[in-house]
Design a protein around this motif. Structure first.
Motif, mmCIF file in Angstrom:
data_model
loop_
_atom_site.group_PDB
_atom_site.id
_atom_site.type_symbol
_atom_site.label_atom_id
_atom_site.label_comp_id
_atom_site.label_asym_id
_atom_site.label_seq_id
_atom_site.Cartn_x
_atom_site.Cartn_y
_atom_site.Cartn_z
ATOM 1 N N SER A 142 0.844 -1.201 0.000
ATOM 2 C CA SER A 142 0.000 0.000 0.000
ATOM 3 C C SER A 142 0.881 1.253 0.000
ATOM 4 C CB SER A 142 -0.965 0.023 1.195
ATOM 5 O OG SER A 142 -0.287 0.065 2.427
ATOM 6 N N THR A 143 1.967 1.174 -0.750
ATOM 7 C CA THR A 143 3.018 2.197 -0.717
ATOM 8 C C THR A 143 2.663 3.403 -1.575
ATOM 9 O OG1 THR A 143 4.728 0.548 -0.313
ATOM 10 C CG2 THR A 143 5.441 2.630 -1.286
ATOM 11 N N ASN A 144 2.899 4.590 -1.036
ATOM 12 C CA ASN A 144 2.788 5.820 -1.799
ATOM 13 C C ASN A 144 3.997 6.673 -1.469
ATOM 14 O OD1 ASN A 144 2.030 8.525 -2.722
ATOM 15 N ND2 ASN A 144 -0.025 7.672 -2.977
ATOM 16 N N ILE A 145 4.757 7.074 -2.482
ATOM 17 C CA ILE A 145 5.987 7.829 -2.231
ATOM 18 C C ILE A 145 5.870 9.287 -2.652
ATOM 19 C CG2 ILE A 145 7.465 5.798 -2.276
ATOM 20 C CD1 ILE A 145 8.263 6.545 -5.133
ATOM 21 N N ASP A 146 4.643 9.741 -2.990
ATOM 22 C CA ASP A 146 4.403 11.179 -3.129
ATOM 23 C C ASP A 146 4.574 11.838 -1.761
ATOM 24 O OD1 ASP A 146 3.802 11.464 -5.835
ATOM 25 O OD2 ASP A 146 1.702 10.945 -5.537
ATOM 26 N N ALA A 180 1.355 15.807 -7.641
ATOM 27 C CA ALA A 180 1.889 15.110 -8.805
ATOM 28 C C ALA A 180 3.346 15.523 -9.001
ATOM 29 C CB ALA A 180 1.070 15.462 -10.035
ATOM 30 N N ASP A 181 4.126 14.627 -9.571
ATOM 31 C CA ASP A 181 5.551 14.883 -9.844
ATOM 32 C C ASP A 181 6.348 15.128 -8.569
ATOM 33 O OD1 ASP A 181 4.914 14.655 -12.518
ATOM 34 O OD2 ASP A 181 4.735 16.818 -12.814
ATOM 35 N N THR A 182 6.017 14.416 -7.505
ATOM 36 C CA THR A 182 6.811 14.515 -6.279
ATOM 37 C C THR A 182 7.382 13.160 -5.886
ATOM 38 O OG1 THR A 182 4.825 14.220 -4.920
ATOM 39 C CG2 THR A 182 5.491 16.478 -5.405
ATOM 40 N N GLN A 183 7.411 12.210 -6.813
ATOM 41 C CA GLN A 183 7.945 10.887 -6.512
ATOM 42 C C GLN A 183 9.428 10.820 -6.847
ATOM 43 O OE1 GLN A 183 5.733 7.664 -8.207
ATOM 44 N NE2 GLN A 183 3.974 8.001 -6.882
ATOM 45 N N GLN A 184 10.161 10.106 -5.998
ATOM 46 C CA GLN A 184 11.600 9.961 -6.177
ATOM 47 C C GLN A 184 11.923 8.987 -7.300
ATOM 48 O OE1 GLN A 184 13.624 8.200 -2.848
ATOM 49 N NE2 GLN A 184 15.519 9.329 -3.225
ATOM 50 N N PHE A 185 11.049 8.014 -7.515
ATOM 51 C CA PHE A 185 11.240 6.989 -8.535
ATOM 52 C C PHE A 185 9.879 6.368 -8.833
ATOM 53 C CE2 PHE A 185 12.152 5.328 -4.309
ATOM 54 C CZ PHE A 185 11.251 4.280 -4.206
ATOM 55 N N THR A 186 9.846 5.407 -9.773
ATOM 56 C CA THR A 186 8.591 4.790 -10.184
ATOM 57 C C THR A 186 8.348 3.500 -9.417
ATOM 58 O OG1 THR A 186 8.855 5.696 -12.404
ATOM 59 C CG2 THR A 186 7.297 3.882 -12.149
ATOM 60 N N LEU A 187 7.115 3.317 -8.940
ATOM 61 C CA LEU A 187 6.739 2.099 -8.228
ATOM 62 C C LEU A 187 6.285 1.016 -9.200
ATOM 63 C CD1 LEU A 187 4.635 3.505 -5.239
ATOM 64 C CD2 LEU A 187 6.992 2.680 -5.173
ATOM 65 N N GLY A 188 6.568 -0.242 -8.844
ATOM 66 C CA GLY A 188 6.059 -1.374 -9.603
ATOM 67 C C GLY A 188 4.903 -2.063 -8.901
ATOM 68 N N GLU A 189 4.837 -1.917 -7.579
ATOM 69 C CA GLU A 189 3.820 -2.575 -6.743
ATOM 70 C C GLU A 189 2.909 -1.517 -6.145
ATOM 71 O OE1 GLU A 189 1.618 -4.645 -5.563
ATOM 72 O OE2 GLU A 189 3.043 -6.166 -4.839
ATOM 73 N N THR A 190 1.654 -1.490 -6.584
ATOM 74 C CA THR A 190 0.720 -0.469 -6.096
ATOM 75 C C THR A 190 -0.506 -1.079 -5.430
ATOM 76 O OG1 THR A 190 -0.335 -0.382 -8.282
ATOM 77 C CG2 THR A 190 1.437 1.203 -7.853
ATOM 78 N N ARG A 191 -0.478 -2.394 -5.172
ATOM 79 C CA ARG A 191 -1.640 -3.045 -4.560
ATOM 80 C C ARG A 191 -1.766 -2.686 -3.080
ATOM 81 N NH1 ARG A 191 -0.653 -9.216 -5.693
ATOM 82 N NH2 ARG A 191 1.465 -8.526 -5.136
ATOM 83 N N SER A 192 -2.970 -2.883 -2.559
ATOM 84 C CA SER A 192 -3.224 -2.608 -1.151
ATOM 85 C C SER A 192 -2.525 -3.633 -0.269
ATOM 86 C CB SER A 192 -4.730 -2.648 -0.855
ATOM 87 O OG SER A 192 -5.216 -3.984 -0.948
ATOM 88 N N LEU A 193 -2.365 -3.279 0.996
ATOM 89 C CA LEU A 193 -1.787 -4.204 1.962
ATOM 90 C C LEU A 193 -2.603 -5.489 2.034
ATOM 91 C CD1 LEU A 193 0.210 -4.877 4.251
ATOM 92 C CD2 LEU A 193 -1.294 -3.614 5.812
#
Length: 500
Positions: A361-365, A378-391
């Motif tokens: 359940s990761t969000n890096i914004d 928007a545009d505040t992420q350090q890198f791109t996530l591959g896993e966006t599913r819930s915990l």
């Protein structure tokens, strides 16, 4: 929080004597010629030698550089399969079959460095800058807790507005939040805060030790010195040795739970694995304990960074699996963290190779967990996530794999850190407590946050785990079966945060 001009502040970060004290004959512990020599000399290991190395790893003894280099050079598919099977056996021997879950919280993307692969670098005009207030941190923490998390790693850019004083205040803010659980059966809060932050001087690290942080995580990014210099052109991070000895200073400051890592894709992956091993060895040599965890994130796309997509060292999935396998075998006592940089398919595969922790359940914004501010960040992420599913989705998948999810923080709060936990890990005792506390914290999650689908599969898995506990002599000899069943019943009746 520092009011100093960022450029002036950055010029005062590094304290040379806090590097020099750890050098041996003026040299650091990364001897590149030696690493290349080890990789070359062990280029064609025999099957008998590889099997002898695997036997040593199964005895939970750290491998030496020649042995690690030999594993890195194996080409035979059948031997690779043996290595992978042994890696999982090592993990289960040390940590049993649980996966610990956590969530990251990004507090600031202001930075004084110019790392070519990172969206946070100071000269990236595409990045929208923000530092969270304490109220915003508390709001973000509420959302993380509402997913069911009990562990958090807090992440900061290197900047005077997110200095050690800001970090200490932010950690207090995280710990202050309490929430009624989703299903109304208990109270939720973050029980342990770890941090990922830039290297600091010992006096600043002491402030964090006093506030009660868990693990201090610093990734060297790359251990190859020319590459390091090229991709870190400006800022305190451009000093290779200041970063290399960040965790040594943490030990001197009283932080005895350490995490190392490399960003794979910046240089040759075999060299980086060897660098992580030499880092482990020097911590063991100087302090008697190695890292609690090792991370191995792969380079993924970052806004405004050409290097993040065009590096000639991009790591394939097969190479990534070998990285995880060899790290598990080379440093058998350490935890291995696979992050949400990875897509679900490959993440599932490497969990089977011996990983012990992951985020979900990761969000890096910056501010990204709070829906009310999500569109503004928007545009505040350090890198791109591959896993966006819930915990809940990820926990359900892990349960289907026969692995129990854990939110345990007992080791930290019982004082099982530093040399204490290292001894318990190498003696394969800590994993037994991990098993018990995984059952208890998983029960909490199922009661308080799980979907009906996850709860059903989770309850079946818990009963299987408890039956295993009843059959293991260690638990009977130490009267832990009765204690587990008592605590389990108390949690079922509404109590929370019981641990062994």
């Amino acid at each position: 929080m520092s009011k100093m001009n960022p450029k002036e502040w950055a010029s005062q970060v590094i304290v040379q004597e806090e590097i020099d004290k750890y050098l041996v004959g003026g040299k650091d512990f990364i001897d590149e010629d030696e690493i290349f020599q080890k990789l070359s000399e062990n280029e064609s290991p025999s099957p008998d030698r590889i099997r002898a190395i695997l036997k040593k790893s199964l005895s939970i003894k750290r491998l030496d550089p020649d042995e690690t280099a030999a594993l890195l050079n194996v080409k035979d598919p059948d031997l690779i399969t043996e290595m992978e099977e042994t890696a999982l056996a090592v993990k289960r021997k040390v940590y049993d079959n649980r996966i610990v879950f956590f969530a990251p919280l990004y507090c600031s993307n202001l930075c004084v460095n110019s790392c070519l692969y990172c969206g946070f670098r100071k000269d990236n005009s595409k990045e929208k800058r923000r530092t969270l207030s304490m109220d915003e941190i508390r709001r973000e923490t509420e959302h993380v807790i509402d997913e069911g998390h009990k562990r958090m790693i807090v992440v900061y850019g290197e900047h005077p507005l997110s200095d050690a004083d800001y970090m200490a205040e932010s950690i207090k803010a995280v710990y202050s939040v309490q929430r009624k659980s989703k299903n109304g059966n208990g109270d939720g809060r973050i029980r342990r805060v770890n941090i990922n932050a830039a290297p600091m001087r010992t006096s600043d690290l002491k402030k964090l030790a006093e506030i009660g942080i868990g693990t201090y995580q610093v990734f060297q990014e790359t251990y190859h010195k020319d590459t390091y210099s090229r991709i870190h052109p400006e800022g305190p991070k451009s000093d290779y040795r200041w970063r290399l000895y960040a965790l040594h200073r943490a030990m001197d400051a009283g932080i005895d739970d350490l995490a190392i890592g490399a960003l794979f894709g910046l240089y040759d992956w075999k060299f980086e694995v060897m660098g992580l091993l030499y880092h482990t060895m020097d911590l063991e040599r100087q302090f008697g304990i190695g890292p609690h965890t090792i991370s191995f994130p792969r380079l993924t796309e970052a806004i405004g960074s050409d290097l993040s997509t065009n590096s000639k060292y991009i790591v394939s999935d097969e190479e990534f699996k070998r990285i995880v396998t060899v790290l598990r075998l080379s440093v058998p006592y350490t935890g291995l963290i696979v992050t949400a940089r990875e897509k679900p398919g490959i993440k599932k595969e490497v969990i089977k190779l011996g990983c012990t922790q992951t985020d979900a359940s990761t969000n890096i914004d910056i501010g990204g967990y709070s829906e009310t501010v999500k569109e503004e960040t928007a545009d505040t992420q350090q890198f791109t996530l591959g896993e966006t599913r819930s915990l809940d989705e990820v926990i359900g998948e892990v349960a289907d794999m026969g692995m129990i999810s854990s939110f345990c923080t007992a080791g930290y709060r019982c004082g099982r850190t530093g040399d204490k936990i290292m001894n318990l890990l190498t003696e394969c005792v800590e994993g037994k407590f991990c098993k018990l506390n995984a059952i208890l914290t998983f029960k909490e999650y199922l009661e308080d946050y799980a979907s009906e689908k996850t709860r059903l599969v989770g309850e079946k898995l818990i009963q299987k785990e408890m039956e295993e506990v009843r059959q293991i002599p260690f638990f009977k000899q130490h009267n832990l079966v009765e204690k587990l069943e008592e605590y389990y019943e108390r949690i079922s009746n509404g109590e929370r945060d019981l641990y062994l």
